[in-house]
Design an enzyme around this catalytic site. Sequence first.
Site, PDB file in Angstrom:
ATOM      1  N   THR A  37       4.299  -3.499   5.662  1.00  0.00           N
ATOM      2  CA  THR A  37       3.122  -3.534   6.577  1.00  0.00           C
ATOM      3  C   THR A  37       1.934  -3.481   5.882  1.00  0.00           C
ATOM      4  O   THR A  37       0.862  -4.048   6.466  1.00  0.00           O
ATOM      5  CB  THR A  37       3.038  -2.564   7.586  1.00  0.00           C
ATOM      6  OG1 THR A  37       3.227  -1.186   6.797  1.00  0.00           O
ATOM      7  CG2 THR A  37       4.441  -2.621   8.615  1.00  0.00           C
ATOM      8  N   ASP A  38       1.854  -3.155   4.732  1.00  0.00           N
ATOM      9  CA  ASP A  38       0.350  -2.860   3.918  1.00  0.00           C
ATOM     10  C   ASP A  38      -0.274  -4.290   3.638  1.00  0.00           C
ATOM     11  O   ASP A  38      -1.717  -4.241   3.879  1.00  0.00           O
ATOM     12  CB  ASP A  38       0.346  -1.785   2.967  1.00  0.00           C
ATOM     13  CG  ASP A  38       1.153  -2.210   1.655  1.00  0.00           C
ATOM     14  OD1 ASP A  38       1.815  -3.407   1.905  1.00  0.00           O
ATOM     15  OD2 ASP A  38       1.041  -1.503   0.637  1.00  0.00           O
ATOM     16  N   LEU A 127       9.841   4.630  -6.424  1.00  0.00           N
ATOM     17  CA  LEU A 127       9.157   5.661  -6.130  1.00  0.00           C
ATOM     18  C   LEU A 127       7.715   5.559  -6.772  1.00  0.00           C
ATOM     19  O   LEU A 127       6.833   6.709  -6.950  1.00  0.00           O
ATOM     20  CB  LEU A 127       9.827   6.786  -6.670  1.00  0.00           C
ATOM     21  CG  LEU A 127      11.203   7.240  -6.295  1.00  0.00           C
ATOM     22  CD1 LEU A 127      11.961   8.305  -6.742  1.00  0.00           C
ATOM     23  CD2 LEU A 127      11.375   7.431  -4.599  1.00  0.00           C
ATOM     24  N   SER A 128       7.273   4.313  -6.836  1.00  0.00           N
ATOM     25  CA  SER A 128       6.159   4.015  -7.325  1.00  0.00           C
ATOM     26  C   SER A 128       5.471   4.509  -8.511  1.00  0.00           C
ATOM     27  O   SER A 128       4.294   4.954  -8.715  1.00  0.00           O
ATOM     28  CB  SER A 128       4.997   4.612  -6.172  1.00  0.00           C
ATOM     29  OG  SER A 128       4.484   3.590  -5.487  1.00  0.00           O
ATOM     30  N   ASP A 174       0.857   2.525  -2.070  1.00  0.00           N
ATOM     31  CA  ASP A 174       1.342   3.355  -3.200  1.00  0.00           C
ATOM     32  C   ASP A 174       0.034   3.865  -4.065  1.00  0.00           C
ATOM     33  O   ASP A 174       0.189   5.304  -4.258  1.00  0.00           O
ATOM     34  CB  ASP A 174       2.090   2.497  -4.329  1.00  0.00           C
ATOM     35  CG  ASP A 174       3.173   1.697  -3.588  1.00  0.00           C
ATOM     36  OD1 ASP A 174       3.637   1.988  -2.436  1.00  0.00           O
ATOM     37  OD2 ASP A 174       3.894   0.778  -4.421  1.00  0.00           O
TER      38      ASP A 174
END
Length: 384
Positions: A37-38, A127-128, A174
């Site tokens: 969505t970002d 997990l960025s 993130d």
Amino acid sequence: MTTTGTAPASTFEELYGHAPEGVWAAPGRVNLIGEHTDYNDGFVLPIAIPQAVRAYVRRRDDGVLRLASTRVPGPAVELDVAGLAPGGVAGWAAYPAAVVWTLRRAGRGVGGADVLLDSDVPGGAGLSSSAALECAVAAAYNDLYELKLEAGELALIAQRAENEFVGVPCGIMDQMASMVCRAGAALYLDTRDLSARHVPLDLAGAGLTLLVLDTRVQHDLADGAYAALRAGCERAAGLLGLSALRDLAPADLPAAFARLPAELVPLVRHVVTENDRVERALDELERHGPAALGPILTAGHASLRDDYRTSCPETDLAAEAAVAAGALGARMTGGGFGGSVIALTETAKAQAVADAVAGAFAKAGYAEPHVYRAVPSAGARREA
Ligand code: GLA
């Protein structure tokens, strides 16, 4: 240089012949809901995790940038900051170099540094770890070069570094999660204007555990597929005369579908329903507490699997097995095509859920998943 068992500060001294001026930590994240969505100007709800990248840094005034990592044997990579250019730095060193390049492009007259990176964020697990690395370096430069940039501005620098120097067209989630999250809270973020709310999330107090099940698969198509999905969303918004899909409500969907080519319909359905799931998750969290998030997580996974098609057999199996073993809800988190699944479960059932997923993986012939417990943790900070 082999550093096993050596404290990073000593490794720094051995490598560079002097001590670091400070240590900056920036965490990885898991996203509770609001996937893909970002880059559609939408909403996200991530938490920072305890695992972080730490940057040990000393400023240099001769324009030389030296980069080393405790995970990568060998001498430091040495670069001339004035000569940095996209495509000019290979591998992991591109991420810290990208931040320095972006700060300079933004008119901040920063120079070199000696940098040693240390990380316990699992790489390739969704997990960025890349954003954490960028943010740790951005936070260090902000202090050492007295830039006085706000956390949100540093997140934008880090995102631009990844977009323009590394060449990954990621959104802002993130980097914002890594920079601004707070311990004990989820970050409700509007990615259009970056307005944010810290939403208390006391999982332990509610008798709950958020498991992170790293499937340990990362499919090769991830980068190209991400860019293609983003382009599809932008095309759909353009065809609908919108600046972004964020401007479409669930009730507008039938009329919108009639104006779109068939291949864009599932993409638009995912983004619009996912934004709605973030709003509902926030509402449920505030009214009924974290246990109420379960069904929303599971619905989010179905949308990624059936409409956005960013899940894969391993993440589907992890999510299904977790719910079948009694988790309140489970979904893939992050960009997809592998990576990690989060499962929200009563703490009393957490071990059984983890065991059930490991058992299902063994039966399917997949590698054993790595299991973590995600605790909502603090964003980037100076530690020493
Ligand atoms: C990756 C990107 C983020 C976001 C997620 C999907 O993590 O870096 O910007 O798009 O995928 O939600």
